[in-house]
Design a protein around this motif. Structure first.
Motif, short mmCIF file in Angstrom:
data_model
loop_
_atom_site.label_atom_id
_atom_site.label_comp_id
_atom_site.label_asym_id
_atom_site.label_seq_id
_atom_site.Cartn_x
_atom_site.Cartn_y
_atom_site.Cartn_z
N ARG A 294 -3.00 8.62 -3.38
CA ARG A 294 -2.63 7.27 -3.74
C ARG A 294 -2.63 6.53 -2.25
NH1 ARG A 294 2.71 9.44 -6.45
NH2 ARG A 294 1.99 9.59 -8.42
N LYS B 8 0.94 -1.20 0.11
CA LYS B 8 -0.20 0.05 0.04
C LYS B 8 0.75 1.20 -0.13
CE LYS B 8 -2.40 -0.98 3.82
NZ LYS B 8 -3.17 -0.79 4.93
N TRP B 9 0.48 2.36 -0.75
CA TRP B 9 1.02 3.59 -0.46
C TRP B 9 0.71 4.05 0.86
CZ3 TRP B 9 3.82 5.74 -4.20
CH2 TRP B 9 3.81 5.37 -5.43
N SER C 48 -5.11 3.40 -1.98
CA SER C 48 -4.74 1.93 -1.68
C SER C 48 -5.20 1.50 -0.14
CB SER C 48 -3.38 1.75 -1.52
OG SER C 48 -2.63 2.62 -0.87
#
Ligand code: SF4
Ligand code: SF4
Ligand code: SF4
Ligand code: SF4
Lengths: 185, 507, 339
Positions: B429, A171-172, B433
């Motif tokens: 981002r 994940k970012w 995510s």
């Protein structure tokens, strides 16, 4: 003076009516409480909360018999969500019930397994495959990491393997730029 | 070169192009390296299935990992040699995490496996698609989606227009530009093949007006064909597929739909050239054009075999000229820092830029958002980046989703114009995510709940069955015919074990 | 690893934007000095000094870096706008107090730059207006209209030591603003045409005041040209004000002043280009900006004509600031590919 009072009273009544109306109009009659609580619980089905699974715990919360901070797999985030749903004060997870661990899945050492089927019966989500006297395996994608299969195993061949981050589950991260840091740098 | 009938989308920005440095020299072929590292995941979809084992001798163009299912792509040996190992290696991916790769040791003979040109005009379409799934070709513009899937059409989806994306709007990147200048012919032929396979009525190439030479070359190659070439104004991000479709045709692809649903298919120029080479010469996807530019001594475009260590490419470009040794994959707007210079060149790698403090200075201190809405003015999707930022920053993920976070194409225009220097895209981002991960765990919880309920129901049923059997026995029904029922045997066994278990617990 | 793409940016800094705003105020200020003398300069200096000092102290208390937040210039813009809004002959502590209120209550109590719900300058102005109505409504008579024009020494005196001056001198120096004057005279059943015979009226607005407004207009156009502000807010504000005033004026020209008068007097122009364009407290969507500007203009007109105060900009702006988030959420533009 009188007019001001009248205006105030009129406004109060009007607002009350609007609020009352919208309360009726926009009432959310969603799932029953147990299902809404159950939707927040992580479904690990580990029983650490003191109930035989997530649903029974949800039922107990809905009845007001159990506290909202007894589920270690859900962690503080879960307790927060429950507190919000129930309109209660948030409490961190009670350590008596256990601590939150990184997500793991069970792994059977297939060379040691004697095929006793005991773990199959313990698994709450039928994540173990195998027949009597045959080697057993765990479907990693279905395993919730509840650890219930560990104690029944007579030969201690089951271990918990933490799920590592790979390039797919990666994940970012939350960006760490803030003013103070940028200034120091 | 003239602009005609262009539909302008909202926003967009004009970053310095920086394209000239890497277009001075023609495309060069990079020498075969000693070792090639081929990641199994170079495409969107399922990881390719390994077909070789260490020690195997392979030929150039031989399949070493095959497509696993439809949405997957094969991987071929880029040169002849011996398979060394199959192991986890660092990939050119923002995570910097290792993943499985096949390592090939070159024998420098470069012997081709027998090349089989495909008589694509003669064979049936489904078969053609099947063959193409062996080609290893994926979208070379960076999306790396398996190409054969994009050529597959069914009754419901008829394609009327094929758009060839030649916009290449990101600064620094020139691999498509150079390909068009030097191999315009292959591109036009490839486009025509793709058009025929798709059964599209029209084929339009969209190219930005800053690539005059490439435009001239394409025009020359497209003479006497039906391929149209439309020039679009230079404006980042006109190379984004949905933006390009809008520029060319004025059609907005609705949210959560793909352009094929509207009868439009988009291919990158390099992809159609690869299709041409595969069908006409039987050459699978084993190399691509990579731009190496930025602070390196001699920026240039190279044709590089997949799996070549990046360090070889850097060496070829004269080596790095500053100490920092930081490299960016992709363009400066959407690229990312490479975790190491030993990563292999992959199908997605269109450009490598050596970073330097002069080119990409360290960001200025971040200030609070002043809600000036410059970002909203620049957003090509017409989002409200300042609201998305607010929700992502405070992790109000549901709100962010409601404000259409998932429509964001991460183009970076908003960050580019933000006076407060907020790294907006990074917040998006992160939020994206995080939401995806949460959705996944929600889904996992749902399956766990279902499986648990199923099990409880099964236990209940078994208990009932057992009770019934006991009742029958009590009635004196002695016939043992019930025992042939397989299920009951298992149930009985289970029961025994359960008793055992209980005894265990008691003891 | 540092994955911070885009690696390149090209944006004016916040300081640059605020600096341009200050620059755009200069023509207005110059004309202000021409019409009224140096008083306003003293106020601006006082306000700027107060802002710098208070902000530094507050930032230090909040453990925030001082330099970037002082240099962002937003505090100075607030200070200048307040200094331009209050009468230039108000005693010195008015501007100091007002600036303090702006910075503390208008800005930092909400979290500082970027977090303020209200326009800071208007917060300070409104509190001053409610607390000291008489001071806040006594404007200086334009120098040209005074029997013996004040020199700059007099102005400094009146700001710092107004107890040295006799009541008569003060009265001679000050007068009501045209908006105020019309309002009071109308209650005395005068007709508009006779009211506007007074020397404080100029060609379209107040004598001298219209000139200053032209200065602001020039600055505003400069901001538009430099793309510091978008056209939506000023156009919506001014056109709504004009049209509303026009309708009333047509109905009854003897009670309602001409639309041009409304646009060119009071703080209309300053409001249109400099006050409601504070990005933090205004809506961000184009449509939202239009509603916001139009709404404020309507409210300003209503307060001017029917309200208790001669000028209603501060209250109108503050009221609409509360609505800005709502306006934003209701005016989300259509996203690409959405219906
Ligand atoms: S503690 Fe285990 S069984 Fe209890 S609610 Fe949490 S996950 Fe479910
Ligand atoms: S396999 Fe073991 S740890 Fe995994 S869900 Fe089943 S009982 Fe729990
Ligand atoms: S450009 Fe930056 S400061 Fe302006 S509204 Fe967008 S995020 Fe906020
Ligand atoms: S990164 Fe997303 S929000 Fe920012 S401009 Fe691009 S599409 Fe819009």
């Amino acid at each position: 003076m009188i007019t001001a009072l009248l205006v105030m009273i009129f406004l109060a009544i009007l607002l009350g009516l609007v609020l009352g109306y919208s309360a009726i109009k926009f009432k959310v009659d969603g799932d029953p409480m147990v299902a809404r609580i159950d939707a927040i619980l992580p479904q690990t089905q580990c029983g650490q909360c003191g109930y035989p699974g997530c649903k029974p715990y949800a039922t107990a919360i809905a009845k007001g018999e159990a506290d909202i901070n007894q589920c270690p797999p859900g962690g503080d985030a879960g307790a927060k969500a429950l507190a919000e749903l129930m309109g209660m004060e948030f409490k961190p997870v009670n350590e008596k019930h256990g601590v939150q661990k990184p997500k793991s899945v069970a792994l059977i050492d297939e060379s040691t397994c004697i095929g006793c089927t005991l773990c199959i019966q313990a698994c709450p989500v039928d994540a173990i495959l195998g027949a009597a006297k045959q080697m057993h395996t765990i479907i990693a994608s279905e395993c919730t990491g509840c650890e219930l299969c560990l104690p029944p195993c007579p030969v201690d061949c089951i271990t918990m393997e933490p799920v590592l981050e790979n390039s797919e589950s990666w994940k970012w991260k939350y960006p760490i730029y803030n003013i103070q840091k940028a200034q120091k740098a | 070169m003239q602009l005609k009938n262009i539909f302008k989308f909202n926003g967009g920005v004009h970053p310095d192009e920086n394209k000239i440095a890497s277009t001075r020299l023609p495309i060069a072929k990079l020498a075969i390296p000693k070792k090639l590292v081929l990641p199994l995941r170079q495409h969107v979809g399922h990881v390719a299935k390994v077909k070789v084992k260490p020690g195997d001798q392979v030929f150039k163009g031989q399949i070493i990992a095959e497509a696993d299912g439809n949405i997957s792509a094969a991987i071929h040996a880029p040169t002849s040699g011996r398979i060394l190992k199959i192991s986890e290696e660092i990939l050119p991916h923002p995570s910097g995490l290792p993943d499985f790769c096949i390592t090939l040791e070159a024998d420098f003979k470069d012997t081709w496996i027998e090349k089989k040109p495909i008589p694509w005009k003669k064979i049936e379409k489904t078969q053609l698609i099947e063959t193409l799934s062996q080609s290893g070709i994926v979208g070379l513009g960076g999306a790396v989606f398996p190409t054969h899937m994009k050529l597959k059409t069914n009754q419901k989806q008829t394609i009327h227009t094929l758009v060839i994306n030649a916009a290449e709007c990101e600064p620094f990147i020139t691999c498509d530009d150079m390909l068009m200048r030097e191999r315009a012919d292959e591109i036009i032929r490839g486009s025509l093949i793709a058009q025929t396979i798709l059964g599209a009525e029209k084929c339009v190439i969209g190219i930005e007006d800053n690539k005059i030479e490439a435009y001239e070359a394409l025009k020359k190659a497209a003479q006497k064909t039906t391929v149209e070439i439309t020039v679009v104004p230079t404006l980042y991000p006109s190379g984004d597929a949905k933006r390009l479709i809008y520029l060319l045709m004025g059609i907005e692809v609705p949210k959560e739909k793909r352009s094929v649903d509207l009868g439009i298919q988009v291919f990158n120029v390099a992809t159609v050239a690869a299709i041409y080479r595969y069908l006409e010469f039987g050459e699978p996807s084993i190399s691509r054009i990579v731009t190496i530019t930025g602070a390196v001594k001699t920026p240039q475009n190279y044709e590089v075999l997949f799996g070549t260590p990046l360090s070889e490419l850097i060496k070829a470009a004269g080596g790095s000229s500053n100490k920092q040794k930081k490299f960016i994959m992709g363009g400066p707007m959407m690229g990312f820092d490479l975790p190491s210079i030993d990563v292999p060149v992959t199908k997605a790698m269109n450009c490598v830029i050596e970073s330097s403090p002069e080119l990409f200075p360290t960001p200025k201190p971040v200030m609070p958002c002043i809600r000036c809405a410059r970002c909203a003015d620049a957003c090509p999707v017409n989002l409200q980046p300042q609201e998305l930022y607010w929700f992502s920053k405070s992790s109000q993920l549901e709100k962010a989703r409601e404000y259409n976070l998932f429509d964001c194409i991460e183009c970076g225009c908003c960050t580019y114009v933000c006076p407060s220097n907020i790294p907006l895209v990074q917040f998006y981002r992160y939020a994206k995510s995080e939401i995806i991960a949460q959705d996944k765990s929600k889904e996992a919880a749902n399956t766990a709940r279902e499986r648990n309920e199923f099990r409880l129901a099964r236990l209940e049923r078994e208990k009932k069955e057992r009770a019934e059997r006991h009742a029958q026995k009590a009635l004196g029904a002695q016939d043992k015919q019930a025992e042939d029922d397989k299920k009951s045997t298992i149930a009985a066994a289970m029961e025994r074990v359960k008793q055992n278990q209980q005894e265990n617990i008691k003891n | 690893m540092e994955n911070r793409s885009p690696y390149i940016v090209n944006a004016p800094s916040v300081s640059f934007i605020m600096f341009k705003v200050l620059l755009a105020l200069i023509p207005g200020i110059a004309l202000y000095v021409y019409v009224f003398g140096v008083g306003v300069i003293i106020n601006i200096l006082l306000a700027s000094l107060t802002v710098l000092l208070t902000e530094s102290v507050i930032l230090a208390i909040r453990k925030l870096p001082i330099r970037p937040f002082i240099l962002d210039g937003s505090g100075l813009v607030t200070a200048w706008l307040l200094a331009l809004s209050i009468p230039s002959i108000a005693p010195w502590w008015i501007i100091v107090l007002g600036t303090l209120l702006c910075i503390i209550f208008g800005k930092h109590l909400y979290g500082g730059l970027g977090y303020n719900l209200f326009n800071p300058a208007m917060v300070g102005y409104a509190i001053l207006l409610i607390s000291f109505p008489s001071i806040m409504t006594h404007w200086q008579t334009p120098s040209a209209l005074m029997a013996s024009p004040m020199d700059w020494l007099d102005q400094i005196k009146i700001i710092f030591k107004n107890n040295l001056l006799t009541k008569e001198t003060i009265d001679a120096m000050s007068s009501a603003t045209p908006l105020d004057y019309i309002k009071t005279q109308l209650t005395l059943h005068q007709t508009l045409s006779s009211i506007q015979q007074d020397k404080i009226f100029g060609l379209i607005g107040g004598h001298g005041l219209e000139l200053i407004n032209l200065g602001y207009l020039a600055g505003g156009l400069y901001l538009l040209k430099e793309k510091i502000i978008s056209w939506h807010l000023p156009v919506a504000f001014l056109s709504t004000l004009f049209i509303t005033a026009l309708m009333f004026n047509v109905l009854s020209p003897e009670t309602f002043a001409s639309p041009l008068f409304h646009v060119m007097s009071g703080g209309s122009i300053l409001c249109a280009f400099f006050i409601i364009t504070d990005p933090v407290s205004a809506p961000t969507t184009p449509k939202g900006k239009i509603y916001f500007g139009a709404g404020i203009a309507l409210l300003v007109f209503i307060i001017r004509i029917f309200g208790g105060y001669p000028e209603g900009i501060a209250f109108a702006v503050l009221l609409f600031n509360i609505c800005a988030p709502l306006i934003d959420s209701l005016t989300q533009p259509r996203v690409f590919g959405h219906k």
